[in-house]
Design an enzyme around this catalytic site. Sequence first.
Site, PDB file in Angstrom:
ATOM      1  N   GLU A  34       5.823  15.454  33.025  1.00 23.56           N
ATOM      2  CA  GLU A  34       5.831  15.926  34.498  1.00 23.56           C
ATOM      3  C   GLU A  34       4.602  16.971  34.883  1.00 23.56           C
ATOM      4  OE1 GLU A  34       9.526  18.271  33.603  1.00 23.56           O
ATOM      5  OE2 GLU A  34      10.684  16.790  34.400  1.00 23.56           O
ATOM      6  N   GLU A  55      13.016  10.695  11.795  1.00 18.81           N
ATOM      7  CA  GLU A  55      12.669  12.573  11.977  1.00 18.81           C
ATOM      8  C   GLU A  55      12.584  12.910  10.331  1.00 18.81           C
ATOM      9  OE1 GLU A  55      16.832  14.484  11.373  1.00 18.81           O
ATOM     10  OE2 GLU A  55      16.422  14.092  13.504  1.00 18.81           O
TER      11      GLU A  55
END
Length: 208
Positions: free
Chosen positions: A82, A113
């Site tokens: 963004e 992860e």
Amino acid sequence: MTDLPLTEKRDRRFSSIDEMDTLSLLVLINEEDAKVHRAVRRELASIAKVADAAATGIARGGRLIYVGAGTSGRLGVLDASECPPTFGVSSETVQGHIAGGYEALLHSAEGAEDDAAAGAALINRLGVNETDTVVGVSASGSARYVIAAVAQARRNGAFTAAITSNSGTKLAAAAEQEIAVITGAEVVAGSTRMKCGTAQKMVLNMLS
């Protein structure tokens, strides 16, 4: 149960949510969500330190780099994506990286992860140095990919920070600055996309 991080624990107050009518359940979720902004407020001084470090680094040609796993990783990628349309900066200036790569944005990447080697390799591949700020994002603070990335970034001279929802985590120990936004147990036990995710997005908004 006592060994579980706070973000994974069950709260007896939420033990009967499957028996609630929809409106009562939504009221409960909304009441829990109201606690998020207070948890973030308690960490404002720490957030400011990271924001100042990132601004100083960017002024020297550095980058703000988020590294996360699962929901936390997705939020980092979202925030970074963004920044170009919002602030007119290059897509290189603020970056988001998720364990398992961009495929993990849409599909769960089992085991990613925990791949510490991949986390460290990411940092070296990006050429992280003393002008960069690297922020590890992990609700539990235990994602090995994120811990290794932050630890490697620190060795490379970058300013490092940890955004978690538990205190005293391994991720925080690897970083220079801890941002521990303690939001407590989730209404749906272990679903850290709820309060934890909301808190993380608020912190990321402030940083960028």
